[in-house]
Scaffold this active site. Sequence first.
Site, PDB file in Angstrom:
ATOM      1  N   SER A   1      -3.514  -3.627   0.506  1.00  0.00           N
ATOM      2  CA  SER A   1      -2.345  -4.471   0.685  1.00  0.00           C
ATOM      3  C   SER A   1      -2.732  -5.874   1.166  1.00  0.00           C
ATOM      4  O   SER A   1      -3.684  -6.025   1.946  1.00  0.00           O
ATOM      5  CB  SER A   1      -1.442  -3.805   1.730  1.00  0.00           C
ATOM      6  OG  SER A   1      -0.213  -4.450   1.815  1.00  0.00           O
ATOM      7  N   ALA A   2      -1.970  -6.886   0.722  1.00  0.00           N
ATOM      8  CA  ALA A   2      -2.318  -8.275   1.061  1.00  0.00           C
ATOM      9  C   ALA A   2      -2.067  -8.605   2.533  1.00  0.00           C
ATOM     10  O   ALA A   2      -2.857  -9.323   3.150  1.00  0.00           O
ATOM     11  CB  ALA A   2      -1.511  -9.234   0.174  1.00  0.00           C
ATOM     12  N   HIS A   3      -0.986  -8.055   3.121  1.00  0.00           N
ATOM     13  CA  HIS A   3      -0.589  -8.556   4.437  1.00  0.00           C
ATOM     14  C   HIS A   3      -1.490  -8.082   5.574  1.00  0.00           C
ATOM     15  O   HIS A   3      -1.378  -8.569   6.693  1.00  0.00           O
ATOM     16  CB  HIS A   3       0.885  -8.251   4.731  1.00  0.00           C
ATOM     17  CG  HIS A   3       1.203  -6.838   5.109  1.00  0.00           C
ATOM     18  ND1 HIS A   3       1.368  -6.465   6.423  1.00  0.00           N
ATOM     19  CD2 HIS A   3       1.400  -5.735   4.375  1.00  0.00           C
ATOM     20  CE1 HIS A   3       1.665  -5.169   6.451  1.00  0.00           C
ATOM     21  NE2 HIS A   3       1.691  -4.712   5.219  1.00  0.00           N
TER      22      HIS A   3
ATOM     23  N   ASN B   1      -5.909   3.340  10.695  1.00  0.00           N
ATOM     24  CA  ASN B   1      -5.149   2.192  11.192  1.00  0.00           C
ATOM     25  C   ASN B   1      -4.953   2.215  12.704  1.00  0.00           C
ATOM     26  O   ASN B   1      -4.707   1.185  13.315  1.00  0.00           O
ATOM     27  CB  ASN B   1      -3.801   2.106  10.485  1.00  0.00           C
ATOM     28  CG  ASN B   1      -3.075   3.435  10.440  1.00  0.00           C
ATOM     29  OD1 ASN B   1      -3.598   4.418   9.929  1.00  0.00           O
ATOM     30  ND2 ASN B   1      -1.884   3.479  11.003  1.00  0.00           N
TER      31      ASN B   1
ATOM     32  N   THR C   1       9.289  -7.404 -12.934  1.00  0.00           N
ATOM     33  CA  THR C   1       8.724  -8.746 -12.973  1.00  0.00           C
ATOM     34  C   THR C   1       7.693  -8.918 -11.857  1.00  0.00           C
ATOM     35  O   THR C   1       7.961  -8.561 -10.712  1.00  0.00           O
ATOM     36  CB  THR C   1       9.850  -9.787 -12.794  1.00  0.00           C
ATOM     37  OG1 THR C   1      10.786  -9.602 -13.850  1.00  0.00           O
ATOM     38  CG2 THR C   1       9.318 -11.210 -12.816  1.00  0.00           C
TER      39      THR C   1
ATOM     40  N   ALA D   1       0.812  -1.212   0.000  1.00  0.00           N
ATOM     41  CA  ALA D   1       0.000   0.000   0.000  1.00  0.00           C
ATOM     42  C   ALA D   1       0.848   1.267   0.000  1.00  0.00           C
ATOM     43  O   ALA D   1       0.432   2.298  -0.522  1.00  0.00           O
ATOM     44  CB  ALA D   1      -0.948  -0.007   1.186  1.00  0.00           C
ATOM     45  N   THR D   2       2.047   1.208   0.572  1.00  0.00           N
ATOM     46  CA  THR D   2       2.920   2.387   0.565  1.00  0.00           C
ATOM     47  C   THR D   2       3.295   2.759  -0.863  1.00  0.00           C
ATOM     48  O   THR D   2       3.178   3.920  -1.270  1.00  0.00           O
ATOM     49  CB  THR D   2       4.191   2.120   1.407  1.00  0.00           C
ATOM     50  OG1 THR D   2       3.787   1.812   2.739  1.00  0.00           O
ATOM     51  CG2 THR D   2       5.112   3.327   1.412  1.00  0.00           C
TER      52      THR D   2
ATOM     53  N   CYS E   1       8.569   5.921  16.966  1.00  0.00           N
ATOM     54  CA  CYS E   1       9.938   6.315  17.296  1.00  0.00           C
ATOM     55  C   CYS E   1      10.567   6.953  16.078  1.00  0.00           C
ATOM     56  O   CYS E   1      10.801   6.290  15.078  1.00  0.00           O
ATOM     57  CB  CYS E   1      10.763   5.092  17.698  1.00  0.00           C
ATOM     58  SG  CYS E   1      10.218   4.378  19.239  1.00  0.00           S
TER      59      CYS E   1
HETATM   60  C1  LIG Z   1      -0.315  -0.861   6.728  1.00  0.00           C
HETATM   61  C2  LIG Z   1      -0.881   0.357   6.127  1.00  0.00           C
HETATM   62  C3  LIG Z   1      -0.283   0.960   5.019  1.00  0.00           C
HETATM   63  C4  LIG Z   1       1.026   0.461   4.430  1.00  0.00           C
HETATM   64  O1  LIG Z   1       0.862  -0.778   3.814  1.00  0.00           O
HETATM   65  P1  LIG Z   1       2.138  -1.595   3.301  1.00  0.00           P
HETATM   66  O2  LIG Z   1       1.558  -2.623   2.402  1.00  0.00           O
HETATM   67  O3  LIG Z   1       2.743  -2.188   4.529  1.00  0.00           O
HETATM   68  O4  LIG Z   1       3.037  -0.658   2.600  1.00  0.00           O
HETATM   69  C5  LIG Z   1      -0.874   2.081   4.471  1.00  0.00           C
HETATM   70  N1  LIG Z   1      -2.013   2.584   4.988  1.00  0.00           N
HETATM   71  C6  LIG Z   1      -2.623   2.034   6.053  1.00  0.00           C
HETATM   72  C7  LIG Z   1      -3.886   2.629   6.564  1.00  0.00           C
HETATM   73  C8  LIG Z   1      -2.083   0.913   6.655  1.00  0.00           C
HETATM   74  O5  LIG Z   1      -2.689   0.380   7.704  1.00  0.00           O
END
Ligand SMILES: *Cc1c(COP(=O)(O)O)cnc(C)c1O
Length: 395
Positions: free
Chosen positions: A206-208, A158, A247, A78-79, A333
């Site tokens: 984002s998948a994770h 988040n 890729t 997502a970043t 931090c």
């Molecule tokens: C975790 C998060 C991101 C970043 O996602 P990544 O896939 O880790 O780069 C961006 N926005 C929100 C609201 C998130 O919780």
Amino acid sequence: MILNMLKLPVYLDHNATTPCDPRVVEAMLPFFSLQYGNAASRNHSFGWQAEEAVNQAREQIASLIGAHPKEIIFTSGATESANLALRGAFETYLSKGNHIITTTIEHKSVLDTCRHLETVGGKLTILPVNTKGLVDPDEVEAAITPETILVAIQFANNETGTIQPVKQIGEIAKKHGVLFFSDATQATGKIPVNVISADIDLMSFSAHKIYGPKGSGALYVRRKNPRVKLKAQILGGGHENNLRSGTLNVPGIVGFGTACALAAIEMDIIATTTSCLRDRLENAFIATNHATVNGSRTSRLPHVTNISFTGIEAEALIMGINKNIAVSSGAACTSATIEPSHVLKALGLNDQQAFSSIRFGLGKNTTDEEIDYTIKLVSETVNNLRSIAHSAITA
Ligand SMILES: *Cc1c(COP(=O)(O)O)cnc(C)c1O
């Protein structure tokens, strides 16, 4: 009889990341060592198999958010998606205007990118939120000028889980011919997210965060009404419709697709069970621990609560429990100093209140026993810290 054994440590940081679902891992495995083809290889079955798997994942992901598969651009997360959306749109539409509207509570991937654009000719309006963490759509409309090209407002937060009135914001943006980008990383797969009904033009996720693998994300890019154009930020073979070269991460994409397909089926039931557990946890703290909930309690994600424990330092509380419970304080931090959460400050909390806050992020595998244990250990630790503070004062 099945004994539900409590396994320590308890993981309650699902807003930071989630474990991969075993069914996701299973779907990914063949693409490491058997079907290892490059999805861009046109001349043999290895490539065709990989491409077919990527196409299927693209459909699964698009279907979860009400998009067309061609509107999904694969990224590393997502970043990167937020960077592509914001920088890509800024560079494309600069001839039309340079003004971007965002909010104080965005994730750093959005805020830092917007601030960067300010240094290269962009004009930024950062809208405040109310004490519940909500953006006022009227303020969004009032901030739009003839120079405005983009509104960047998250779907859900988040740190607090607060869900923004995206539908109203999308409508306003559309009415004024301004693009609407939303960071839906926390909302997608947890609550219904639909790019059509919310008039979203660009969306990062984002998948994770949804039981898929790390390093796999997507940007939704609208192709109709309007057709959104972006300037690519990573150049090279022209992959992903010339928007993101490199890729493709085939196993990661397959895992992302599977995670979305599972979320589509299981999201509602998971939301019901996790919100029940979350409410029980939250109510126990409110009843006994001089605790207050940060953010809206009505417009929010089902699995998260952000709680201030009055008079307690979150870092001390976390140190007292983190052998057995994994949670997060909103504090970040930055080099040597600890900064209070910019999100909690935006809600009107002072530094001391912000530093007394902890985020509990539940997941689909969180159990009753884990919540019982968390209530007990956190309450004991809070009471201990309070009696230490009290005896220090009276000594
Ligand atoms: C975790 C998060 C991101 C970043 O996602 P990544 O896939 O880790 O780069 C961006 N926005 C929100 C609201 C998130 O919780």
